[in-house]
Design an enzyme around this catalytic site. Structure first.
Site, short mmCIF file in Angstrom:
data_model
loop_
_atom_site.label_atom_id
_atom_site.label_comp_id
_atom_site.label_asym_id
_atom_site.label_seq_id
_atom_site.Cartn_x
_atom_site.Cartn_y
_atom_site.Cartn_z
N VAL A 108 6.11 3.69 4.90
CA VAL A 108 6.25 4.18 6.46
C VAL A 108 7.36 5.10 6.67
CG1 VAL A 108 5.61 3.75 8.78
CG2 VAL A 108 4.75 2.40 7.13
N MET A 129 0.68 -1.32 -0.10
CA MET A 129 -0.01 -0.12 -0.03
C MET A 129 0.75 1.14 -0.03
SD MET A 129 -3.43 -0.43 2.22
CE MET A 129 -3.71 1.19 1.76
N ASP A 148 -3.72 -9.16 9.32
CA ASP A 148 -2.09 -9.23 8.99
C ASP A 148 -1.39 -8.92 10.34
OD1 ASP A 148 -0.27 -9.55 7.12
OD2 ASP A 148 0.10 -7.47 6.81
#
Length: 510
Positions: A27, A24, A139
């Site tokens: 970070v 996605m 997850d």
């Protein structure tokens, strides 16, 4: 827009270090310019928000922001902010200082089974809160779990979480299930409906890995791993580690049941089984990152600042990893950051550049000495007295060896070190340091400074009060008041402050 160190998101969050990258997005560690604190920023990659997938990815990201924010539990990372910038989406979260569980496992081989129980018990508490929303994490894996310095566990990334009352069967546009194959329950691997039982299976995989050193099902391809989840039984952990309690092995096998109905009913039930194996209240045997500590000494303060140094922040790497760090540019950055009041970020830049500066210019060079003095001063400004103290003592010792104990720089470093001791709640040590300094400041032929001498005497008086010696404190402050009034007059602010203290002492004595 591209993500790079130094980029400012939403006019507020300055990206520093890339710490994770996945399907996605990315970070980053970052700095909140407004509140001068470290944060973590998750970005949805621009190249992923494109074409037919754009709306679905945007919806998933917005859901992550909203869902993560609505779950209130100390074991879940805190959401600070969320929004969009152009076509890019961002989520700003609490920065967690510690080690991710995967690294923690790698550093402890074999992983103590008591630690595994403590980690799993804490995860059960988090999962209970998450499932109550109701949310399925989907997850759960060691990389998404952080062990903090005090042994508490924090779960990261509800990024693939799903609200159970809508869209519980989730596939990506490539047709693969959402999650990580090694930790994926059979029903998830099949693309079927998921629920709390799916997270319990992942917890079983995680427990198996902590106890045995490896996941129960591995393979060279994702499809091969998923096939093993569906059709192969897991290896009982006691065949690898006979010292693991039978009850713990049985619990892991129940969690890894192929049929969700054969798993425990809830995270609460799993916790109750683990609670029987948790260590009793007492004195922790481990140091930092000991996950049994929250159970052995629940709610005990951490760190013990009398003995434990503050954790070092993650260093800020140069923009190009292969290039040598630009010391001059870093110094300019520090000046700019300090001018903007961003002290926490300045501390990290200084701490990261010092080794490179020492390598380029030499440990005893004027450049490095100046940087170290700035580093110590900035640590004090940031309230990090535990880290500033050894820097100041080292600077004082080096200067004394070169120029003598009476050198003004040496005395200033010792004075700052005494202030650190005072702030750290070590009055006896601070008092001894101030008393050793006072003759130098009172001697006009050495480093005479009447005002600084008055300040040291005031501090000595207050430290004597802190140590319970009221008579000595009264005598010290009364003599100081006489000298201050003689030099500056009775209206001086220091004289007024001393009079208030003496009046209070008089009332207490009366």
């Amino acid at each position: 827009m591209t993500a790079a160190a130094g980029r400012v998101v939403a006019g507020r969050y300055e990206l520093s270090t890339l710490i994770g990258q996945g399907g996605m997005g990315q970070v980053w560690t970052a700095y909140d310019r407004r509140l001068d604190r470290r944060v973590a920023v998750k970005l949805l990659r621009p190249d992923k928000v494109a074409g037919a997938e754009a709306d679905e990815l945007r919806r998933r990201f917005v859901r992550e922001c909203r869902i993560t924010a609505q779950v209130d539990h100390p074991g879940l990372v805190t959401v600070h902010d969320a929004g969009s910038e152009g076509e890019e989406l961002f989520l700003v979260m609490q920065y967690v200082d510690g080690a991710d569980l995967s690294d923690h496992l790698a550093e402890h081989d074999p992983y103590p089974w008591q630690w595994a129980v403590a980690v799993a018990a804490q995860l059960c508490a988090v999962l209970s809160a998450v499932h109550a929303v109701p949310i399925v994490h989907r997850d759960l894996k060691p990389r998404n779990v952080m062990v903090k310095q005090d042994g508490t566990v924090t779960v990261l990334d509800l990024g693939v979480a799903s609200v159970m009352d809508a869209d519980t069967t989730r596939l990506t546009h490539t047709g693969t299930p959402i999650g990580s194959p090694a930790y994926m329950a059979p029903e998830q691997a099949m693309g079927g409906a998921v629920g709390p039982y799916t997270d319990l299976y992942a917890l079983g995989v995680l427990l198996h890995e902590l106890l045995s050193g490896d996941v129960p099902f591995a393979g060279s391809t994702a499809l091969g791993v998923l096939h093993r989840h569906l059709y192969e039984p897991p290896l009982p952990v006691r065949r690898i580690r006979p010292e693991v309690p039978e009850a713990l092995e049985a619990l892991v096998l129940r969690l890894l049941a192929k049929d969700p109905q054969h798993r425990p009913d809830s995270a609460q039930e799993v916790y109750e089984h683990l609670a029987l194996l948790l260590p009793a209240l007492g004195v922790p045997t481990g140091g930092p990152l000991d996950p049994t500590r929250p159970f052995v000494r629940p709610h005990a303060p951490w760190p013990d600042r009398a003995r434990t140094p503050a954790p070092q922040p993650a260093p800020v790497p140069p923009a190009a990893e292969a290039a040598k760090p630009d010391v001059a540019r870093a110094v300019d950055d520090v000046k700019r950051l300090l001018g903007e009041g961003r002290i926490t970020q300045a501390v990290d830049v200084l701490g990261a550049i010092l080794p490179a500066a020492a390598e380029q210019h030499g440990e005893r060079s004027p450049v490095v000495r100046t940087l170290r003095r700035q580093y110590a001063a900035t640590l004090m400004d940031d309230g990090q007295y535990r880290r500033a103290l050894p820097e100041l003592r080292r600077l004082a010792d080096e200067r004394a060896a070169e120029a003598g104990q009476a050198d003004p720089q040496c005395l200033r470093h010792r004075y700052d070190a005494a202030q650190c001791l005072e702030q750290l709640g070590e009055p006896a040590a601070a008092l001894a340091e101030y008393r050793a300094l006072l003759p130098y400041y009172e001697n006009q032929y050495v480093a005479g400074d009447p005002d600084l001498a008055h300040d040291v005497r005031r501090r000595i008086g207050h430290l004597l009060l802190a140590l319970g010696d009221r008579a000595a404190a009264h005598d010290t402050l009364a003599r100081l008041l006489h000298d201050v009034e003689r030099v500056h007059g009775p209206g001086h602010p220091l004289a007024a402050d001393i009079r208030r203290t003496l009046q209070w002492l008089g009332r207490m004595h009366g």
